[in-house]
Design an enzyme around this catalytic site. Structure first.
Site, PDB file in Angstrom:
ATOM      1  N   CYS A   1       0.798  -1.236   0.000  1.00 46.72           N
ATOM      2  CA  CYS A   1       0.000   0.000   0.000  1.00 46.72           C
ATOM      3  C   CYS A   1       0.822   1.272   0.000  1.00 46.72           C
ATOM      4  O   CYS A   1       0.251   2.355   0.114  1.00 46.72           O
ATOM      5  CB  CYS A   1      -0.890   0.040   1.235  1.00 46.72           C
ATOM      6  N   ASP A   2       2.121   1.167  -0.106  1.00 41.87           N
ATOM      7  CA  ASP A   2       2.954   2.348   0.092  1.00 41.87           C
ATOM      8  C   ASP A   2       3.973   2.512  -1.038  1.00 41.87           C
ATOM      9  O   ASP A   2       5.176   2.553  -0.790  1.00 41.87           O
ATOM     10  CB  ASP A   2       3.659   2.215   1.444  1.00 41.87           C
ATOM     11  N   PRO A   3       3.502   2.602  -2.280  1.00 45.01           N
ATOM     12  CA  PRO A   3       4.440   2.646  -3.415  1.00 45.01           C
ATOM     13  C   PRO A   3       5.001   4.033  -3.719  1.00 45.01           C
ATOM     14  O   PRO A   3       5.029   4.467  -4.854  1.00 45.01           O
ATOM     15  CB  PRO A   3       3.592   2.138  -4.575  1.00 45.01           C
ATOM     16  N   HIS A   4       5.460   4.749  -2.683  1.00 40.30           N
ATOM     17  CA  HIS A   4       6.039   6.068  -2.938  1.00 40.30           C
ATOM     18  C   HIS A   4       7.465   5.910  -3.474  1.00 40.30           C
ATOM     19  O   HIS A   4       8.050   4.822  -3.406  1.00 40.30           O
ATOM     20  CB  HIS A   4       5.978   6.940  -1.684  1.00 40.30           C
TER      21      HIS A   4
ATOM     22  N   ASN B   1      10.219   3.780  -1.879  1.00 38.10           N
ATOM     23  CA  ASN B   1      10.026   2.337  -1.746  1.00 38.10           C
ATOM     24  C   ASN B   1      10.164   1.598  -3.075  1.00 38.10           C
ATOM     25  O   ASN B   1       9.840   0.418  -3.164  1.00 38.10           O
ATOM     26  CB  ASN B   1       8.660   2.036  -1.138  1.00 38.10           C
TER      27      ASN B   1
END
Length: 140
Positions: free
Chosen positions: A91-94, A97
């Protein structure tokens, strides 16, 4: 209680990266070969700490336009497959990452925030993505 908690911490928490890696199996073999998920060190992980292998490379955001053009579609396919086909996703594809490995693959790191989407909801999301891609706003 403590015994059950220790089992949960050792087996369920580190499983998030393993489940997200399993979600990659729905990708085409070509796309799958372009994505890398680091190994989870279960013996070092705990409830609030997920320890994985170190991944060498540069952040995707700092990559050349050619690399971006090659890996961004792979990343989109990867995250859509996780969400829509498998129902479990990172859920954290910034940009911090997503790493380009020295061999040119897209590495996904930091599986501290993952989610499960029930099958009925994935079908609804899939329908929404199809309608957005077709610019069919009335069907949304």
């Amino acid at each position: 209680f403590q015994r059950a908690w220790r089992w949960l911490v050792r087996h369920v928490v580190p499983e998030t990266a393993s489940r997200a890696a399993a979600a990659l199996t729905v990708l085409s073999p070509e796309a799958r070969d372009r994505v890398y998920i680091p190994h989870v060190h279960r013996d070092l992980s705990a409830r609030r700490v997920l320890v994985t292998e170190w991944v060498e490379g540069e952040y995707l955001a700092r990559a050349s336009p050619e690399v971006l053009g090659r890996l961004v579609p792979v990343g989109v396919a990867c995250f859509l497959a996780q969400l829509l086909d498998h129902g479990f996703f990172h859920c954290d594809p910034h940009p911090g990452n997503l790493i380009v490995t020295p061999d040119g693959r897209l590495a996904l790191i930091d599986f501290g925030l993952c989610a499960h989407v029930p099958a009925p909801d994935t079908r609804t999301l899939t329908s929404g993505v199809v309608h957005v891609a077709a610019a069919d706003t009335l069907a949304l």
